[in-house]
Design a protein around this motif. Structure first.
Motif, PDB file in Angstrom:
ATOM      1  N   PRO A 179       0.823  -1.206   0.000  1.00  0.00           N
ATOM      2  CA  PRO A 179       0.000   0.000   0.000  1.00  0.00           C
ATOM      3  C   PRO A 179       0.857   1.255   0.000  1.00  0.00           C
ATOM      4  O   PRO A 179       1.990   1.256   0.487  1.00  0.00           O
ATOM      5  CB  PRO A 179      -0.806  -0.124   1.300  1.00  0.00           C
ATOM      6  CG  PRO A 179       0.026  -1.002   2.178  1.00  0.00           C
ATOM      7  CD  PRO A 179       0.712  -1.962   1.261  1.00  0.00           C
ATOM      8  N   ALA A 180       0.323   2.334  -0.565  1.00  0.00           N
ATOM      9  CA  ALA A 180       1.018   3.608  -0.541  1.00  0.00           C
ATOM     10  C   ALA A 180       1.277   4.016   0.908  1.00  0.00           C
ATOM     11  O   ALA A 180       0.441   3.816   1.786  1.00  0.00           O
ATOM     12  CB  ALA A 180       0.198   4.682  -1.257  1.00  0.00           C
ATOM     13  N   GLY A 181       2.435   4.557   1.151  1.00  0.00           N
ATOM     14  CA  GLY A 181       2.840   4.929   2.499  1.00  0.00           C
ATOM     15  C   GLY A 181       4.285   4.571   2.725  1.00  0.00           C
ATOM     16  O   GLY A 181       5.142   4.864   1.888  1.00  0.00           O
ATOM     17  N   VAL A 182       4.586   3.922   3.833  1.00  0.00           N
ATOM     18  CA  VAL A 182       5.942   3.488   4.155  1.00  0.00           C
ATOM     19  C   VAL A 182       6.090   2.048   3.679  1.00  0.00           C
ATOM     20  O   VAL A 182       5.435   1.142   4.218  1.00  0.00           O
ATOM     21  CB  VAL A 182       6.217   3.585   5.665  1.00  0.00           C
ATOM     22  CG1 VAL A 182       7.669   3.248   5.965  1.00  0.00           C
ATOM     23  CG2 VAL A 182       5.878   4.975   6.179  1.00  0.00           C
ATOM     24  N   PRO A 183       6.929   1.772   2.684  1.00  0.00           N
ATOM     25  CA  PRO A 183       6.943   0.445   2.050  1.00  0.00           C
ATOM     26  C   PRO A 183       7.182  -0.714   3.001  1.00  0.00           C
ATOM     27  O   PRO A 183       6.592  -1.782   2.834  1.00  0.00           O
ATOM     28  CB  PRO A 183       8.064   0.559   1.012  1.00  0.00           C
ATOM     29  CG  PRO A 183       8.169   2.011   0.724  1.00  0.00           C
ATOM     30  CD  PRO A 183       7.834   2.702   2.010  1.00  0.00           C
ATOM     31  N   GLY A 462      -2.703   1.042  -4.226  1.00  0.00           N
ATOM     32  CA  GLY A 462      -3.815   1.512  -3.411  1.00  0.00           C
ATOM     33  C   GLY A 462      -3.349   1.878  -2.008  1.00  0.00           C
ATOM     34  O   GLY A 462      -2.155   1.962  -1.728  1.00  0.00           O
ATOM     35  N   HIS A 463      -4.290   2.129  -1.136  1.00  0.00           N
ATOM     36  CA  HIS A 463      -4.011   2.475   0.255  1.00  0.00           C
ATOM     37  C   HIS A 463      -4.603   1.411   1.177  1.00  0.00           C
ATOM     38  O   HIS A 463      -5.454   0.622   0.769  1.00  0.00           O
ATOM     39  CB  HIS A 463      -4.619   3.842   0.599  1.00  0.00           C
ATOM     40  CG  HIS A 463      -3.853   5.001   0.049  1.00  0.00           C
ATOM     41  ND1 HIS A 463      -3.974   5.426  -1.247  1.00  0.00           N
ATOM     42  CD2 HIS A 463      -2.950   5.832   0.639  1.00  0.00           C
ATOM     43  CE1 HIS A 463      -3.180   6.473  -1.453  1.00  0.00           C
ATOM     44  NE2 HIS A 463      -2.548   6.739  -0.329  1.00  0.00           N
ATOM     45  N   SER A 464      -4.173   1.445   2.410  1.00  0.00           N
ATOM     46  CA  SER A 464      -4.721   0.529   3.411  1.00  0.00           C
ATOM     47  C   SER A 464      -5.839   1.177   4.212  1.00  0.00           C
ATOM     48  O   SER A 464      -6.452   0.532   5.059  1.00  0.00           O
ATOM     49  CB  SER A 464      -3.611   0.076   4.369  1.00  0.00           C
ATOM     50  OG  SER A 464      -3.025   1.202   5.012  1.00  0.00           O
ATOM     51  N   ALA A 465      -6.106   2.463   3.973  1.00  0.00           N
ATOM     52  CA  ALA A 465      -7.156   3.185   4.683  1.00  0.00           C
ATOM     53  C   ALA A 465      -7.708   4.256   3.749  1.00  0.00           C
ATOM     54  O   ALA A 465      -7.180   4.500   2.661  1.00  0.00           O
ATOM     55  CB  ALA A 465      -6.607   3.807   5.976  1.00  0.00           C
TER      56      ALA A 465
END
Length: 740
Positions: A179-183, A462-465
């Motif tokens: 997910p997009a953010g901190v890999p 995508g994102h997780s939230a």
């Protein structure tokens, strides 16, 4: 005086929230935003070098026109728009709308409305000639999804997975597959839940080193590995029998097709341990939540991307890795309308062999789009209906398309080549007009979570939230510049032609099941050019969370719905089912199993890779830590056998051509293989020192290499090469200083 502003980096799909230090209207420093949820200050080194990219002395600041002698002169954007419009109008009148084509490359992500407006312009002209980077990257995903069918709710994907299977993908570098953010967050979270991560890759990548298990097969054997996992899961009845019985067809056909792929057979064929195949299969089959996802490695290393992606879908499907009735959807897209999901299957659709027929090759359209590898042939085609004009949006065909020499000849054969760029790239230098583009910090933008991109690929992006962020333009356009956003060019050409176009950002391929009663996209008021903010307002007019609310969170935020979005039950009488035993795919698997008994081991095999310090779209030494080339990475043992040392120059030869490269040792590369990053180097008639320009890998592959029969994608990696030292050895100053 320095001012700090909030923005997002848009160099890649991770879209990191950043803090931009601005002095006198210019960005001077970029850093990750520590107050951004999900990202917590993360940003990559490429994004942090945005100021150097925006302020680079070689950046294009006004449109350029090529003169008959090949030189370029700056002109105004109004003059460029007028002249391009006249040329398009003439070509359509003399040769028909099919003479106009659009290619959409990966850097089009910087201006999301551009693709939609460019596609709409083509449609209004009456041209079907639409191409994208997707069909030289991973087109099998879309065709496989069509053959398999679509679950009408999200995959489990990033929602608390217990197992992840990464195949030829390196999320810690590419930011895809997590997910997009901190890999690294997802790897840590899976471990904390007692789960497992599995990487399948011939190279011991950054992701492989941190995975619970690394399967290191011979190149091109990913199909065998996935078939082997399916064999074990089905033989040991580890699959989700309830989900399959209710929603899936073709299990018997799949079971029979994977029966020959025993752990021992796959071990012999792929060169990995049979017990590791069994371990990976049991981890995957017994985990109730998880996903499998492939990247460019698996899709480009053999002409079997569709088969590979179909087997991956089958793997997730028999294990039931989809959200079910009553489950709450974690990522709901705050700036999109409130979604509705149902726990039911949309059946397979026609996935390829429809629509436009290409003149030169006879290949047809697919859910992934027209095969870009055939575009050069459509330009060089001797006959009525050939492509005579190309809009190059966010791409660099000269170094990205397979078969570089043919690509160059086709670019030079065009009556009109229009590029959008921030520099005079290899393709821009062959264009008739180059529009100088704005960059991400100079334009507004939004980012919103999607629900695991239904219908594309489980767990790819995508994102997780339920994340969303809006950013205004945070820096001024350079003084004296004449820049346009890419979409503005399409709008103005349409206006001059008296056409009305749509504004909506659209994909070059279908994502998800066919929409019922799909409505035409809304058209723009052509009486005046809208602002980007006005387009964003149109885009978000039905948003679940008002745009103004999102604007009130400059760091971005997670906007959970007041009433959770839960998956609804199956509609009464619904008959749709997923298909894991497609006759075409099962025959393709049988042909694969009955063909070559594994990859030939003679000579080196050239694989693709990414380089963390380099953004191949903008190869400027100021943002690449001084690196503008793409070394040939080899295992030190193979280098020693050839008498090579770091920074030696070598000639690399394939069936398609020969290039000069620098060689570097890399113990993560399997013996018998080498790897290079794509999209470097120059055209054959403009070769520079390889230490300055890098190596054009596209000269080593060719459009007549093996092709995926469903998408037309040629084999782009796993190419047999020979490496020859250049005598006398030439090494860099750094290499000489080390005593090499």
């Amino acid at each position: 005086m320095r001012d700090r502003r909030h923005s997002t980096c848009r160099l890649c799909a991770n879209r990191c929230p950043v803090l931009v230090d601005v002095e006198e209207g210019r960005a001077v420093q970029v850093s990750g935003d520590p107050d951004a949820p999900l990202y917590r200050g993360y940003s990559c080194r490429r994004g942090r070098f945005l100021p150097q990219l925006l302020n680079d002395p070689s950046r294009l600041l006004r449109p350029m026109k090529r003169l008959p002698d090949g030189s370029f002169v700056p002109i105004s954007s109004e003059q460029a728009l007028d002249e391009v419009t006249v040329a398009v109008e003439r070509l359509v009148a003399e040769h028909g709308p099919r003479s106009i084509a659009l290619y959409c490359g990966t850097q089009s992500v910087q201006s999301p409305p551009a693709y939609g407006m460019g596609r709409s312009l083509l449609e209004e002209l009456g041209s079907p000639m639409l191409f994208s980077a997707n069909t030289i990257d991973q087109p099998g995903k879309h065709v496989a999804a069509g053959l398999h069918g679509y679950w009408m709710a999200p995959a489990q994907a990033f929602d608390r997975p217990e197992v992840i299977l990464w195949i030829g993908i390196n999320p810690l570098i590419s930011y895809k597959g997590v997910p997009a953010g901190v890999p690294r967050d997802l790897l840590r979270e899976v471990e904390e839940r007692g789960g497992h991560t599995i990487t399948v890759d011939p190279r011991r990548t950054e992701t492989a080193r941190l995975s619970s298990l690394h399967l290191q097969p011979a190149p091109g054997e990913d199909v065998a590995v996935v078939a082997g996992l399916l064999h074990v899961i089905l033989a040991e009845e580890l699959h989700d029998r309830g989900f399959v019985a209710e929603n899936v067809d073709g299990l018997a056909a799949l079971t029979a097709a994977v029966r020959p792929f025993t752990p021992d057979y796959v071990a012999r064929r792929a060169g990995i341990a049979a017990e590791d195949i069994v371990t990976a299969a049991r981890w995957f089959g017994t985990a109730r939540r998880g996903y499998a996802v492939a990247g460019t490695g698996g899709n480009m290393s053999a002409a079997r991307g569709t088969l590979l992606e179909y087997l991956i879908l089958a793997l997730d499907t028999i294990c039931g890795h989809y959200l079910r009735e009553g489950e709450v959807v974690a990522a709901t897209g705050p700036l999109a309308p409130r979604p509705m999901f149902r726990a039911q299957a949309s059946p397979p659709v026609t996935a390829y062999g429809f629509g436009e027929t290409l003149r030169a090759t006879g290949r047809r359209d697919s859910l992934a789009g027209l095969p870009t590898a055939d575009l050069a042939d459509e330009i060089l085609f001797e006959g009525e209906g050939r492509v005579r004009a190309l809009f190059n949006l966010g791409g660099n065909p000269v170094v990205a398309f397979p078969g570089q020499e043919r690509t160059v000849r086709s670019m030079d054969a065009l009556d009109l080549l229009v590029s959008f760029d921030v520099r005079m790239s290899q393709t821009a230098r062959r264009s008739h007009y180059v529009f100088a583009s704005t960059m991400c910090l100079e334009i507004p933008g939004i980012q919103t979570a999607s629900s695991a991109t239904v219908g594309y690929a489980n767990g790819y992006t995508g994102h997780s939230a339920s994340w969303a962020q809006y950013t205004p333009a945070v820096v001024e356009r350079p003084p004296g510049s004449d820049l346009l956003e890419e979409w503005e060019v399409f709008f103005e050409i349409a206006k001059r032609l008296g056409l009305q176009i749509s504004w909506a950002p659209r994909s070059p391929f279908r994502i998800g099941p066919p929409a019922q009663g799909e409505q035409p996209l809304p058209k723009l008021d052509m009486s005046r050019r809208p602002t980007h903010d006005e387009i964003i307002e149109l885009w978000t007019q039905r948003a679940r969370v008002p745009l103004e609310t999102v604007k009130g969170h400059p760091h971005g935020g997670v906007f959970d719905p007041e009433e959770p979005v839960a998956v609804l039950p199956k509609e009464e009488g619904w008959q749709g089912r997923l298909r894991v035993g497609s006759a075409e795919m099962m025959q393709a698997l049988a042909d694969y199993q009955g063909g070559e008994a594994g990859q030939a081991r003679d000579g080196l095999r050239l694989l693709n890779r990414r380089m963390i310090q380099v953004n191949s779209s903008y190869n400027l030494d100021r943002i690449n830590r001084g690196i503008t080339n793409n070394p040939l990475f080899m295992n030190p043992e193979d280098m020693a056998n050839l008498g090579l040392e770091d920074d030696d120059e070598v000639d690399v030869v394939s069936e398609a051509g020969k290039v000069r490269a620098l060689v570097k040792g890399d113990a993560s590369v399997m013996t018998g293989t080498a790897s290079m990053a794509h999209c470097f180097g120059e055209a054959p008639d403009t070769d520079l020192d390889v230490r300055v320009s890098g190596t054009p890998v596209s000269r080593l592959n060719a459009v007549d290499f093996p092709r995926d029969p469903y998408t037309g994608q040629p084999q782009m990696a796993n190419i047999r090469i020979t490496v020859h030292p250049v005598e006398p050895p030439r090494r860099t100053a750094a290499g000489r200083a080390r005593g090499n």
